[in-house]
Design a protein around this motif. Structure first.
Motif, PDB file in Angstrom:
ATOM      1  N   PRO A 157      33.362   5.218   1.520  1.00 46.14           N
ATOM      2  CA  PRO A 157      33.009   3.803   1.665  1.00 46.14           C
ATOM      3  C   PRO A 157      34.133   2.946   1.080  1.00 46.14           C
ATOM      4  O   PRO A 157      34.573   3.175  -0.039  1.00 46.14           O
ATOM      5  N   MET A 158      34.571   1.973   1.837  1.00 48.91           N
ATOM      6  CA  MET A 158      35.706   1.143   1.454  1.00 48.91           C
ATOM      7  C   MET A 158      35.357  -0.329   1.590  1.00 48.91           C
ATOM      8  O   MET A 158      34.607  -0.713   2.491  1.00 48.91           O
ATOM      9  N   VAL A 159      35.882  -1.122   0.693  1.00 49.32           N
ATOM     10  CA  VAL A 159      35.767  -2.571   0.795  1.00 49.32           C
ATOM     11  C   VAL A 159      37.174  -3.139   0.949  1.00 49.32           C
ATOM     12  O   VAL A 159      38.099  -2.740   0.229  1.00 49.32           O
ATOM     13  N   LEU A 160      37.341  -4.043   1.905  1.00 50.87           N
ATOM     14  CA  LEU A 160      38.599  -4.750   2.112  1.00 50.87           C
ATOM     15  C   LEU A 160      38.379  -6.217   1.797  1.00 50.87           C
ATOM     16  O   LEU A 160      37.393  -6.816   2.253  1.00 50.87           O
ATOM     17  N   VAL A 161      39.291  -6.789   1.017  1.00 50.84           N
ATOM     18  CA  VAL A 161      39.179  -8.200   0.626  1.00 50.84           C
ATOM     19  C   VAL A 161      40.536  -8.868   0.783  1.00 50.84           C
ATOM     20  O   VAL A 161      41.557  -8.350   0.312  1.00 50.84           O
ATOM     21  N   ASN A 162      40.537 -10.025   1.443  1.00 51.63           N
ATOM     22  CA  ASN A 162      41.744 -10.840   1.560  1.00 51.63           C
ATOM     23  C   ASN A 162      41.412 -12.242   1.077  1.00 51.63           C
ATOM     24  O   ASN A 162      40.441 -12.842   1.533  1.00 51.63           O
ATOM     25  N   GLN A 252      26.743   0.698  -2.736  1.00 48.33           N
ATOM     26  CA  GLN A 252      27.594   0.044  -3.725  1.00 48.33           C
ATOM     27  C   GLN A 252      28.669  -0.803  -3.060  1.00 48.33           C
ATOM     28  O   GLN A 252      28.972  -1.917  -3.515  1.00 48.33           O
ATOM     29  N   ALA A 253      29.230  -0.292  -1.976  1.00 47.44           N
ATOM     30  CA  ALA A 253      30.227  -1.064  -1.239  1.00 47.44           C
ATOM     31  C   ALA A 253      29.603  -2.326  -0.645  1.00 47.44           C
ATOM     32  O   ALA A 253      30.188  -3.415  -0.719  1.00 47.44           O
ATOM     33  N   SER A 254      28.404  -2.196  -0.075  1.00 47.65           N
ATOM     34  CA  SER A 254      27.716  -3.359   0.501  1.00 47.65           C
ATOM     35  C   SER A 254      27.382  -4.385  -0.572  1.00 47.65           C
ATOM     36  O   SER A 254      27.547  -5.602  -0.358  1.00 47.65           O
ATOM     37  N   ASP A 255      26.915  -3.906  -1.727  1.00 49.42           N
ATOM     38  CA  ASP A 255      26.596  -4.825  -2.826  1.00 49.42           C
ATOM     39  C   ASP A 255      27.858  -5.539  -3.320  1.00 49.42           C
ATOM     40  O   ASP A 255      27.816  -6.726  -3.674  1.00 49.42           O
ATOM     41  N   ALA A 256      28.977  -4.811  -3.365  1.00 54.03           N
ATOM     42  CA  ALA A 256      30.235  -5.415  -3.813  1.00 54.03           C
ATOM     43  C   ALA A 256      30.661  -6.538  -2.878  1.00 54.03           C
ATOM     44  O   ALA A 256      31.072  -7.618  -3.323  1.00 54.03           O
ATOM     45  N   VAL A 257      30.563  -6.305  -1.572  1.00 55.45           N
ATOM     46  CA  VAL A 257      30.930  -7.338  -0.607  1.00 55.45           C
ATOM     47  C   VAL A 257      30.023  -8.557  -0.752  1.00 55.45           C
ATOM     48  O   VAL A 257      30.495  -9.708  -0.733  1.00 55.45           O
ATOM     49  N   ILE A 260      31.076 -10.464  -3.899  1.00 53.65           N
ATOM     50  CA  ILE A 260      32.374 -11.128  -3.757  1.00 53.65           C
ATOM     51  C   ILE A 260      32.265 -12.324  -2.808  1.00 53.65           C
ATOM     52  O   ILE A 260      32.832 -13.394  -3.063  1.00 53.65           O
ATOM     53  N   ARG A 261      31.522 -12.169  -1.728  1.00 48.86           N
ATOM     54  CA  ARG A 261      31.339 -13.297  -0.815  1.00 48.86           C
ATOM     55  C   ARG A 261      30.606 -14.445  -1.500  1.00 48.86           C
ATOM     56  O   ARG A 261      30.900 -15.622  -1.259  1.00 48.86           O
ATOM     57  N   ASP A 266      35.375 -18.312   0.316  1.00 50.67           N
ATOM     58  CA  ASP A 266      36.562 -18.524   1.142  1.00 50.67           C
ATOM     59  C   ASP A 266      37.382 -17.250   1.319  1.00 50.67           C
ATOM     60  O   ASP A 266      38.389 -17.244   2.029  1.00 50.67           O
ATOM     61  N   TRP A 267      36.973 -16.157   0.682  1.00 54.18           N
ATOM     62  CA  TRP A 267      37.681 -14.873   0.848  1.00 54.18           C
ATOM     63  C   TRP A 267      37.060 -14.101   2.010  1.00 54.18           C
ATOM     64  O   TRP A 267      35.863 -14.209   2.286  1.00 54.18           O
TER      65      TRP A 267
END
Length: 274
Positions: A157-162, A252-257, A260-261, A266-267
């Motif tokens: 599971p990966m999270v990408l953030v820009n 955990q990845a879904s919760d992190a996104v 962060i959102r 704006d990310w």
């Protein structure tokens, strides 16, 4: 009509190992491809044209320098090309290169012609040959020395953030304090699935520090990812500004996104499978 998926390319590590006399930098990088990305659709036409749709369409120039159009020119064929742009541009996740590779795949299928050799493909950009491979790839040299680590996904599971900033790749390389650094070890395949993030933690992205110097918000992204439960490793991809994190569990990845959102609306933040 042919449609091809253009996945996000993630540099899990990126070691700068030297620089040639002609200025090209030598790299040693562990590359994987996520299950999110753009889409390229092609149809035969008398003249080549390009339509861009999707949430990041406005950021994409449609002139002759567009890599999708250059890919069609390289093949010497004409087509109507539609690019669905779901990935942020100039983000360190190979969007343009992956789009070019997908265009090559789609047009060679449409016209039943071979993909050009690696030297010809390299004229489109250093990342285009690796984007033709997918899977997990060790990329060395200037992008011309490629070897599969495995042709399948890792499944992490990966999270990408820009954070919504563009980073100049030439400027990042210019600020790199040292151009000759240690390559990755040769024991990549000896690590088991569960040990992989620990092994990866001993690798580097040598472009991370100069990119943070240019855009300090990248460090904010990394700090936000590292603070989330289940994050095994967080690092910048490519020359930035997109960062990735590997998590133990999908939830955990879904919760992190979600977190962060909520904190940074704006990310750009998404869940992916590496």
């Amino acid at each position: 009509m042919v449609e091809v998926f253009a996945p996000a390319k993630v540099n899990l590590s990126l070691h700068v190992t030297g620089q040639r006399p002609d200025g090209y930098h030598l790299l040693d990088s562990y590359v994987c491809f996520a299950d999110i990305g753009d889409r390229v659709t092609v149809a035969k036409a008398d003249e080549t044209s390009l339509s861009v749709t999707g949430p990041f369409a406005k950021a994409i120039p449609t002139g002759a320098d567009n890599l999708v159009l250059r890919a069609a020119e390289l093949l010497g064929v004409s087509a109507h090309i539609t690019l669905e742009k779901n990935l942020p541009a100039a983000a360190g996740i190979g969007g343009g290169s992956s789009d070019a590779a997908a265009t090559l795949m789609a047009l060679t299928d449409l016209y039943n012609i071979p993909v050009p050799d690696r030297d010809a493909v390299l004229t489109l950009g250093a990342d285009v040959p690796v984007c033709l491979m997918r899977g997990q790839v060790r990329m060395r040299g200037i992008g011309d020395d490629l070897a599969y680590i495995t042709e399948s996904r890792m499944g992490w599971p990966m999270v990408l953030v820009n954070p919504g900033v563009s980073v100049s790749t030439p400027e990042v390389f210019r600020r790199l304090a040292r151009k000759t650094n240690e390559p990755m070890p040769d024991d990549i395949l000896e690590d088991t699935y569960n040990e992989f993030p620990d092994w990866l933690g001993h690798q580097r992205n040598d472009l991370e520090a100069p990119a943070i110097e240019l855009e300090p918000v990248i460090l904010d992204v990394l700090d936000a990812l590292r603070a989330e439960t289940g994050c095994r490793i967080a690092r910048m991809s490519g020359s930035g500004a997109t960062c990735f994190a590997l998590f133990d569990e999908d939830d955990q990845a879904s919760d992190a996104v979600a977190a962060i959102r909520d904190a940074h609306p704006d990310w750009w933040a998404v869940v992916a499978i590496s």
